[in-house]
Design an enzyme around this catalytic site. Structure first.
Site, PDB file in Angstrom:
ATOM      1  N   GLU A 261    -125.545  -0.828  -8.011  1.00 25.80           N
ATOM      2  CA  GLU A 261    -126.808  -1.332  -7.486  1.00 25.80           C
ATOM      3  C   GLU A 261    -127.373  -0.423  -6.400  1.00 25.80           C
ATOM      4  O   GLU A 261    -128.586  -0.393  -6.180  1.00 25.80           O
ATOM      5  CB  GLU A 261    -126.613  -2.751  -6.935  1.00 25.80           C
ATOM      6  CG  GLU A 261    -127.868  -3.590  -6.959  1.00 25.80           C
ATOM      7  CD  GLU A 261    -127.590  -5.068  -6.775  1.00 25.80           C
ATOM      8  OE1 GLU A 261    -127.938  -5.849  -7.673  1.00 25.80           O
ATOM      9  OE2 GLU A 261    -126.999  -5.436  -5.735  1.00 25.80           O
ATOM     10  N   HIS A 286    -102.725   2.629 -20.164  1.00 28.78           N
ATOM     11  CA  HIS A 286    -102.504   2.403 -21.593  1.00 28.78           C
ATOM     12  C   HIS A 286    -103.805   2.079 -22.325  1.00 28.78           C
ATOM     13  O   HIS A 286    -103.768   1.586 -23.450  1.00 28.78           O
ATOM     14  CB  HIS A 286    -101.483   1.277 -21.788  1.00 28.78           C
ATOM     15  CG  HIS A 286    -100.167   1.563 -21.142  1.00 28.78           C
ATOM     16  ND1 HIS A 286     -99.155   2.254 -21.780  1.00 28.78           N
ATOM     17  CD2 HIS A 286     -99.707   1.285 -19.899  1.00 28.78           C
ATOM     18  CE1 HIS A 286     -98.114   2.375 -20.959  1.00 28.78           C
ATOM     19  NE2 HIS A 286     -98.430   1.791 -19.810  1.00 28.78           N
ATOM     20  N   LYS A 401    -135.756 -11.137 -13.093  1.00 27.74           N
ATOM     21  CA  LYS A 401    -135.928 -12.413 -12.401  1.00 27.74           C
ATOM     22  C   LYS A 401    -137.292 -13.029 -12.718  1.00 27.74           C
ATOM     23  O   LYS A 401    -137.408 -14.243 -12.932  1.00 27.74           O
ATOM     24  CB  LYS A 401    -135.769 -12.216 -10.890  1.00 27.74           C
ATOM     25  CG  LYS A 401    -134.367 -11.811 -10.454  1.00 27.74           C
ATOM     26  CD  LYS A 401    -134.307 -11.612  -8.942  1.00 27.74           C
ATOM     27  CE  LYS A 401    -132.927 -11.207  -8.497  1.00 27.74           C
ATOM     28  NZ  LYS A 401    -132.847 -10.990  -7.029  1.00 27.74           N
TER      29      LYS A 401
END
Length: 410
Positions: A261, A286, A401
């Site tokens: 961000e 792994h 938003k």
């Protein structure tokens, strides 16, 4: 203490000094408040003692992003319910509008054994307020007879959420307006729920203050050298944080938000940024390690290890038929084996000419956790300066938003 080894060629002092001056100017200004939280945090700790209810078996934290990730990171780093931990309360995170998660984490919760912390810097975060409404409906009958004393709101001064909280008699803690959400964990955002849970608030702040002294007051250029190398690397646009303890899993999540961000921005018409990846060693050796070793060389790697893991657990002196090749770890402390895996992996990456740095922490306690949080915040600020961007805004998330409201209202 903490040791940071930089396994790459350092930049000239002349290049570093130019950025050091700019960072000191930013520190001395009034726009970026997180720099000063180690000092201001003492006031929050003192105000916790004035709450009408100071202890509870459960602390429910309602908050998302910067209001939750750093708190969860510190909660896990400080041991949750580990035998050696100072934490006395169970900290429950409601950090997503996932109905299954909300119901599961609240199952069997007793109102009279719980303190609820509603955390939103803006005061209008849709996820936080939606969950808050659900809690009020769920515990409606308990709000009588001073039930609001069990609610604490953490928000910006004079936000709509603060106004509501004061109207119903809930306690309020403010976040300085010049402290961004993802840089706010050492403010009331983190200190209130962690303090209520029994964390060593003074230790957290002292560790952060020590980090500030080292890199700001005393002029240690380690952070600037690291930021310069990673920001100007000709090929690597991905930074991998390889943390060798499961207790760092949520710290990795916080780091991912902090870098993504803060550093993923447009600079004019050019898109810049360093993509963060969080891994936990040794298990992710792994999975992701193969890509780092033999994939495209577009990554740098930071290792974090603990010198003392807080446990003497050892590999038993035991030889199993047909598995004798594994006996070289017999009688060794598992923590020492884990740290050796980190060193071996770092050496392997260096053999492939991949940029590496190593952070070694003496032990995981509040002091070292506070130091580490502040270190990565400073590193983010320094890297943003070198990328030539505004580290502290997030314009790229605002469109979503606005579209959410349009979708749900139409």
């Amino acid at each position: 203490m903490v040791k940071n080894e930089l396994k790459f060629e350092l930049a000239s002092t002349e290049n570093i000094n130019a950025y050091a001056r700019r960072m000191n100017e930013e520190f001395s200004g009034e726009n970026i408040g997180y720099y000063h939280l180690p000092r201001f945090g003492e006031e929050v700790a003192a105000n916790l003692a004035t709450l009408p209810i100071k202890k509870a078996a459960n602390i429910v934290l309602v908050g998302v992003g910067g209001s939750s990730l750093g708190v969860k990171a510190l909660y896990e780093m400080l041991g949750e319910n580990h035998a050696g931990s100072n934490l006395k309360s169970n900290l429950i995170f409601l950090d997503n509008l996932d109905p299954y998660m909300i119901e599961t984490r609240l199952a069997g919760l007793e109102f009279d054994e719980t303190i609820f912390v509603i955390s939103s810097k803006s005061g209008t975060t849709i996820e936080t307020i939606s969950i808050f409404k659900y809690l009020l409906a769920r515990f409606d009958s308990n709000l009588k007879n001073d039930g609001w004393e069990r609610f604490i709101v953490v928000t910006d001064p004079e936000s709509k959420l603060e106004n509501f909280a004061r109207s119903v008699g809930a306690s309020v803690f403010n976040i300085p307006k010049n402290v961004g959400g993802r840089f706010s964990v050492l403010s009331a955002i983190g200190l209130v729920p962690l303090g209520l849970a029994g964390a060593d608030i003074a230790g957290l702040l002292a560790g952060a203050a020590a980090c500030k002294k080292q890199f700001i007051d005393d002029g240690d250029e380690g952070i600037l050298q690291k930021a310069y190398h990673y920001a100007t690397h000709p090929n690597a646009r991905i930074n991998v944080l390889f943390s060798y303890s499961t207790r760092f899993a949520s710290f990795n999540d916080w780091y991912v938000q902090l870098w993504a961000e803060s550093l993923g921005k447009k600079r004019g018409y050019k898109r810049v940024g360093l993509t963060p990846v969080g891994l936990v060693g040794s298990k992710d050796q792994h999975s992701f390690l193969q890509l780092i070793m033999e994939g495209v060389k577009d990554k740098t790697v930071t290792f974090i290890t603990l010198r003392d893991h807080g446990s003497d657990l050892t590999v038993p002196k035991m030889s199993l038929g047909g598995l004798e090749t594994t006996d070289f770890t017999n009688t060794l402390k598992m923590g020492n084996v884990l740290n050796a895996q980190a060193r071996a992996t770092a050496q392997a990456l260096l053999s492939e000419n991949i940029s590496v740095d190593l952070i070694e922490i003496d032990k995981m306690d509040a002091w070292h956790a506070g130091w580490l949080i502040y270190y990565f915040e400073l590193l983010t600020s320094a890297t943003g300066l070198m990328l030539g961007i505004n580290t502290y805004d997030q314009p790229g998330v605002e469109l979503g938003k606005r579209l959410l409201r349009n979708i749900l209202e139409n």
